[in-house]
Design a protein around this motif. Structure first.
Motif, PDB file in Angstrom:
ATOM      1  N   GLN A   1      52.729 -10.659  24.986  1.00  0.00           N
ATOM      2  CA  GLN A   1      52.583 -10.257  26.381  1.00  0.00           C
ATOM      3  C   GLN A   1      53.624 -10.986  27.223  1.00  0.00           C
ATOM      4  OE1 GLN A   1      48.706 -10.875  28.112  1.00  0.00           O
ATOM      5  NE2 GLN A   1      49.441 -10.496  30.209  1.00  0.00           N
ATOM      6  N   ILE A   2      54.389 -10.238  28.001  1.00  0.00           N
ATOM      7  CA  ILE A   2      55.436 -10.813  28.835  1.00  0.00           C
ATOM      8  C   ILE A   2      54.830 -11.234  30.167  1.00  0.00           C
ATOM      9  CG2 ILE A   2      57.690 -10.436  29.865  1.00  0.00           C
ATOM     10  CD1 ILE A   2      57.553 -10.397  26.766  1.00  0.00           C
ATOM     11  N   THR A   3      54.938 -12.519  30.480  1.00  0.00           N
ATOM     12  CA  THR A   3      54.326 -13.047  31.703  1.00  0.00           C
ATOM     13  C   THR A   3      55.316 -13.810  32.577  1.00  0.00           C
ATOM     14  OG1 THR A   3      53.661 -15.026  30.456  1.00  0.00           O
ATOM     15  CG2 THR A   3      52.058 -13.237  30.615  1.00  0.00           C
TER      16      THR A   3
ATOM     17  N   ARG B   1      48.623  -2.398  23.327  1.00  0.00           N
ATOM     18  CA  ARG B   1      48.256  -3.803  23.117  1.00  0.00           C
ATOM     19  C   ARG B   1      48.190  -4.150  21.639  1.00  0.00           C
ATOM     20  NH1 ARG B   1      44.410  -2.442  27.371  1.00  0.00           N
ATOM     21  NH2 ARG B   1      45.090  -3.345  29.355  1.00  0.00           N
ATOM     22  N   SER B   2      47.721  -3.201  20.818  1.00  0.00           N
ATOM     23  CA  SER B   2      47.619  -3.475  19.387  1.00  0.00           C
ATOM     24  C   SER B   2      48.998  -3.511  18.717  1.00  0.00           C
ATOM     25  CB  SER B   2      46.742  -2.419  18.714  1.00  0.00           C
ATOM     26  OG  SER B   2      47.315  -1.131  18.840  1.00  0.00           O
TER      27      SER B   2
ATOM     28  N   PHE C   1      47.519   7.503  34.104  1.00  0.00           N
ATOM     29  CA  PHE C   1      47.672   6.175  34.698  1.00  0.00           C
ATOM     30  C   PHE C   1      48.261   5.205  33.673  1.00  0.00           C
ATOM     31  CE2 PHE C   1      44.212   8.397  36.716  1.00  0.00           C
ATOM     32  CZ  PHE C   1      44.442   8.199  38.071  1.00  0.00           C
ATOM     33  N   MET C   2      48.840   4.137  34.195  1.00  0.00           N
ATOM     34  CA  MET C   2      49.421   3.097  33.334  1.00  0.00           C
ATOM     35  C   MET C   2      48.801   1.753  33.689  1.00  0.00           C
ATOM     36  SD  MET C   2      53.494   4.076  33.130  1.00  0.00           S
ATOM     37  CE  MET C   2      53.738   3.645  34.845  1.00  0.00           C
ATOM     38  N   ASP C   3      48.123   1.158  32.719  1.00  0.00           N
ATOM     39  CA  ASP C   3      47.606  -0.207  32.859  1.00  0.00           C
ATOM     40  C   ASP C   3      48.564  -1.209  32.235  1.00  0.00           C
ATOM     41  OD1 ASP C   3      45.040   0.361  34.083  1.00  0.00           O
ATOM     42  OD2 ASP C   3      44.497   1.270  32.185  1.00  0.00           O
ATOM     43  N   VAL C   4      49.371  -0.703  31.297  1.00  0.00           N
ATOM     44  CA  VAL C   4      50.266  -1.553  30.521  1.00  0.00           C
ATOM     45  C   VAL C   4      51.629  -0.882  30.446  1.00  0.00           C
ATOM     46  CG1 VAL C   4      50.647  -2.650  28.283  1.00  0.00           C
ATOM     47  CG2 VAL C   4      48.328  -2.388  29.145  1.00  0.00           C
TER      48      VAL C   4
ATOM     49  N   ILE D   1      53.644  -5.603  29.248  1.00  0.00           N
ATOM     50  CA  ILE D   1      53.378  -6.261  30.533  1.00  0.00           C
ATOM     51  C   ILE D   1      52.092  -5.683  31.087  1.00  0.00           C
ATOM     52  CG2 ILE D   1      54.194  -6.640  32.887  1.00  0.00           C
ATOM     53  CD1 ILE D   1      57.044  -6.321  31.861  1.00  0.00           C
ATOM     54  N   GLU D   2      51.137  -6.545  31.410  1.00  0.00           N
ATOM     55  CA  GLU D   2      49.873  -6.109  32.000  1.00  0.00           C
ATOM     56  C   GLU D   2      50.064  -5.910  33.502  1.00  0.00           C
ATOM     57  OE1 GLU D   2      46.969  -5.470  30.653  1.00  0.00           O
ATOM     58  OE2 GLU D   2      47.215  -6.192  28.581  1.00  0.00           O
TER      59      GLU D   2
END
Length: 381
Positions: free
Chosen positions: A31-33, A25-26, A352-355, A79-80
């Motif tokens: 952010q792709i939405t 994130r940093s 795990f992947m959050d992003v 991507i979140e």
């Protein structure tokens, strides 16, 4: 920097790690939405995979650095994900630790004395002390030693529990003394090696040490998976099975195992925290400290008695995080081939992947055929 006057320094080692969600994130510029990439005229859409924040696109300059295609270095996006997903690169390791976990006391099912021996051996190998690691098994205190622990593990899972409990109580004090004696031996060996110049504070890593370390970690995992019942609390935990790299299922316990668990009386903790989540949605205050209480949870009898049950990735993550907290000592040495001078806390978040990272536009340029623009194949899953 003036190359005619080089700095008197050198690179002694390079360490590689995994980017955390916070790091991604940093580093991300956007952010792709938006699932739509291009409009009808072939222009990039804001929030899409070809957003101008990720780099210059065709004749449009980059909105992050203001440079064109020739000079723009490109910028990461992200991507979140709505729920954490399993990282396919580390899924096998995740599966090993999940199957070797006691879901009641959140320790490894292997007894603490054996786990302590593996932790200290791995610590010695961080400094390249192979001989000293082999000699650790020779340390004994009264009737308690690693060999006795191994023999206890090889006992049948249906042996009388009363005798085992009495032996555990009588040997608990001796086991703690043995751990202290081992730790003193390890500290003495490392201090002597440092004074003799055989190693340094940053550790020693060679091909031989690496081979010994790999074999030791393999043996550690093998013994973790060999325990049908927890050596620490005596509870049976359900088995797990996987479906590729995306799903994990929990298998129901047998009647004999359920009877053993009822006699022990421990309650399985609710790792998905349904009650607290419901309270949060209703706007009520939730005391997070009570969630970690060992006695608060759901009764395991609420699980189906036969067949398999799909478990959420959030529950798996909470289980592993609880185990990594209680078994932090040995995991520090399993996940660090060199001494962890930065004292970084080892977590299960790498599994795990959050992003998801979105590469810069310049590394996945679209193909243009006449007036038509086609996406790069890297944009497709």
């Amino acid at each position: 920097m003036d190359i005619s006057k080089p700095v008197g320094s050198e690179i002694t080692s390079v360490d590689f790690g995994v980017l955390t969600s916070k790091d991604i994130r940093s580093l991300s510029a956007k952010q792709i939405t938006n699932p739509t990439v291009l409009d009808n005229l072939g222009h990039p859409i804001s929030g899409g995979l070809y957003d101008l924040s990720l780099g210059a696109f065709l004749r449009n300059v980059c909105s992050t650095c203001g440079l064109d295609e020739k000079f723009c270095p490109g910028h990461l996006g992200h991507i979140e994900l709505p729920v954490p997903c399993y990282n396919p690169l580390f899924f096998n390791q995740l599966y090993i630790y999940l199957r070797s976990t006691c879901l009641y006391c959140h320790h490894f099912r292997l007894n603490s004395l054996a786990v302590n021996a593996y932790a200290l051996k791995l610590k010695l190998l961080q400094y390249g002390l192979i001989d000293e690691a082999y000699k650790l098994d020779n340390i004994k205190l009264n009737a308690v030693n690693l060999d006795n622990a191994k023999e206890a593990e090889e006992d049948n899972e249906f042996h009388a529990d009363d005798d085992e409990d009495e032996n555990n109580d009588s040997n608990e004090v001796d086991a703690k003394k043995l751990m202290i004696k081992r730790r003193e031996y390890v500290d003495l060996c490392i201090a002597k090696a440092l004074s003799d110049g055989r190693t340094n504070e940053k550790g020693t890593f060679t091909a031989t040490v690496n081979s010994e370390r790999k074999q030791l970690v393999h043996d550690f995992h093998k013994r973790l998976l060999s325990r049908p019942k927890c050596d620490n609390c005596g509870m049976f935990s359900p088995k797990f099975r996987k479906d590729g790299f995306t799903k994990i299922f929990e298998t129901a316990l047998t009647d004999k195992q359920l009877t053993n668990n009822r006699v022990k009386g421990f309650i399985r903790q609710d790792m998905i925290r349904k009650k607290n989540q419901a309270k949060k949605l209703e706007g009520e205050d939730v005391d997070e400290s009570t969630d970690a209480d060992f006695n608060i949870g759901r009764n395991p009898s609420t699980r189906p008695k036969t067949g398999s049950t799909y478990i959420l990735s959030t529950e798996v993550r909470n289980i592993l995080n609880a185990v990594f907290r209680t078994e932090q000592q040995v995991l520090q040495y399993v996940f660090h081939a060199r001494p962890n001078l930065a004292r970084k806390y080892v977590t299960a978040d790498a599994f795990f992947m959050d992003v998801i990272v979105v590469p810069p536009t310049r590394f996945r340029l679209p193909s243009k055929l006449g007036e038509e623009i086609h996406e790069n194949s890297q944009n497709q899953l």
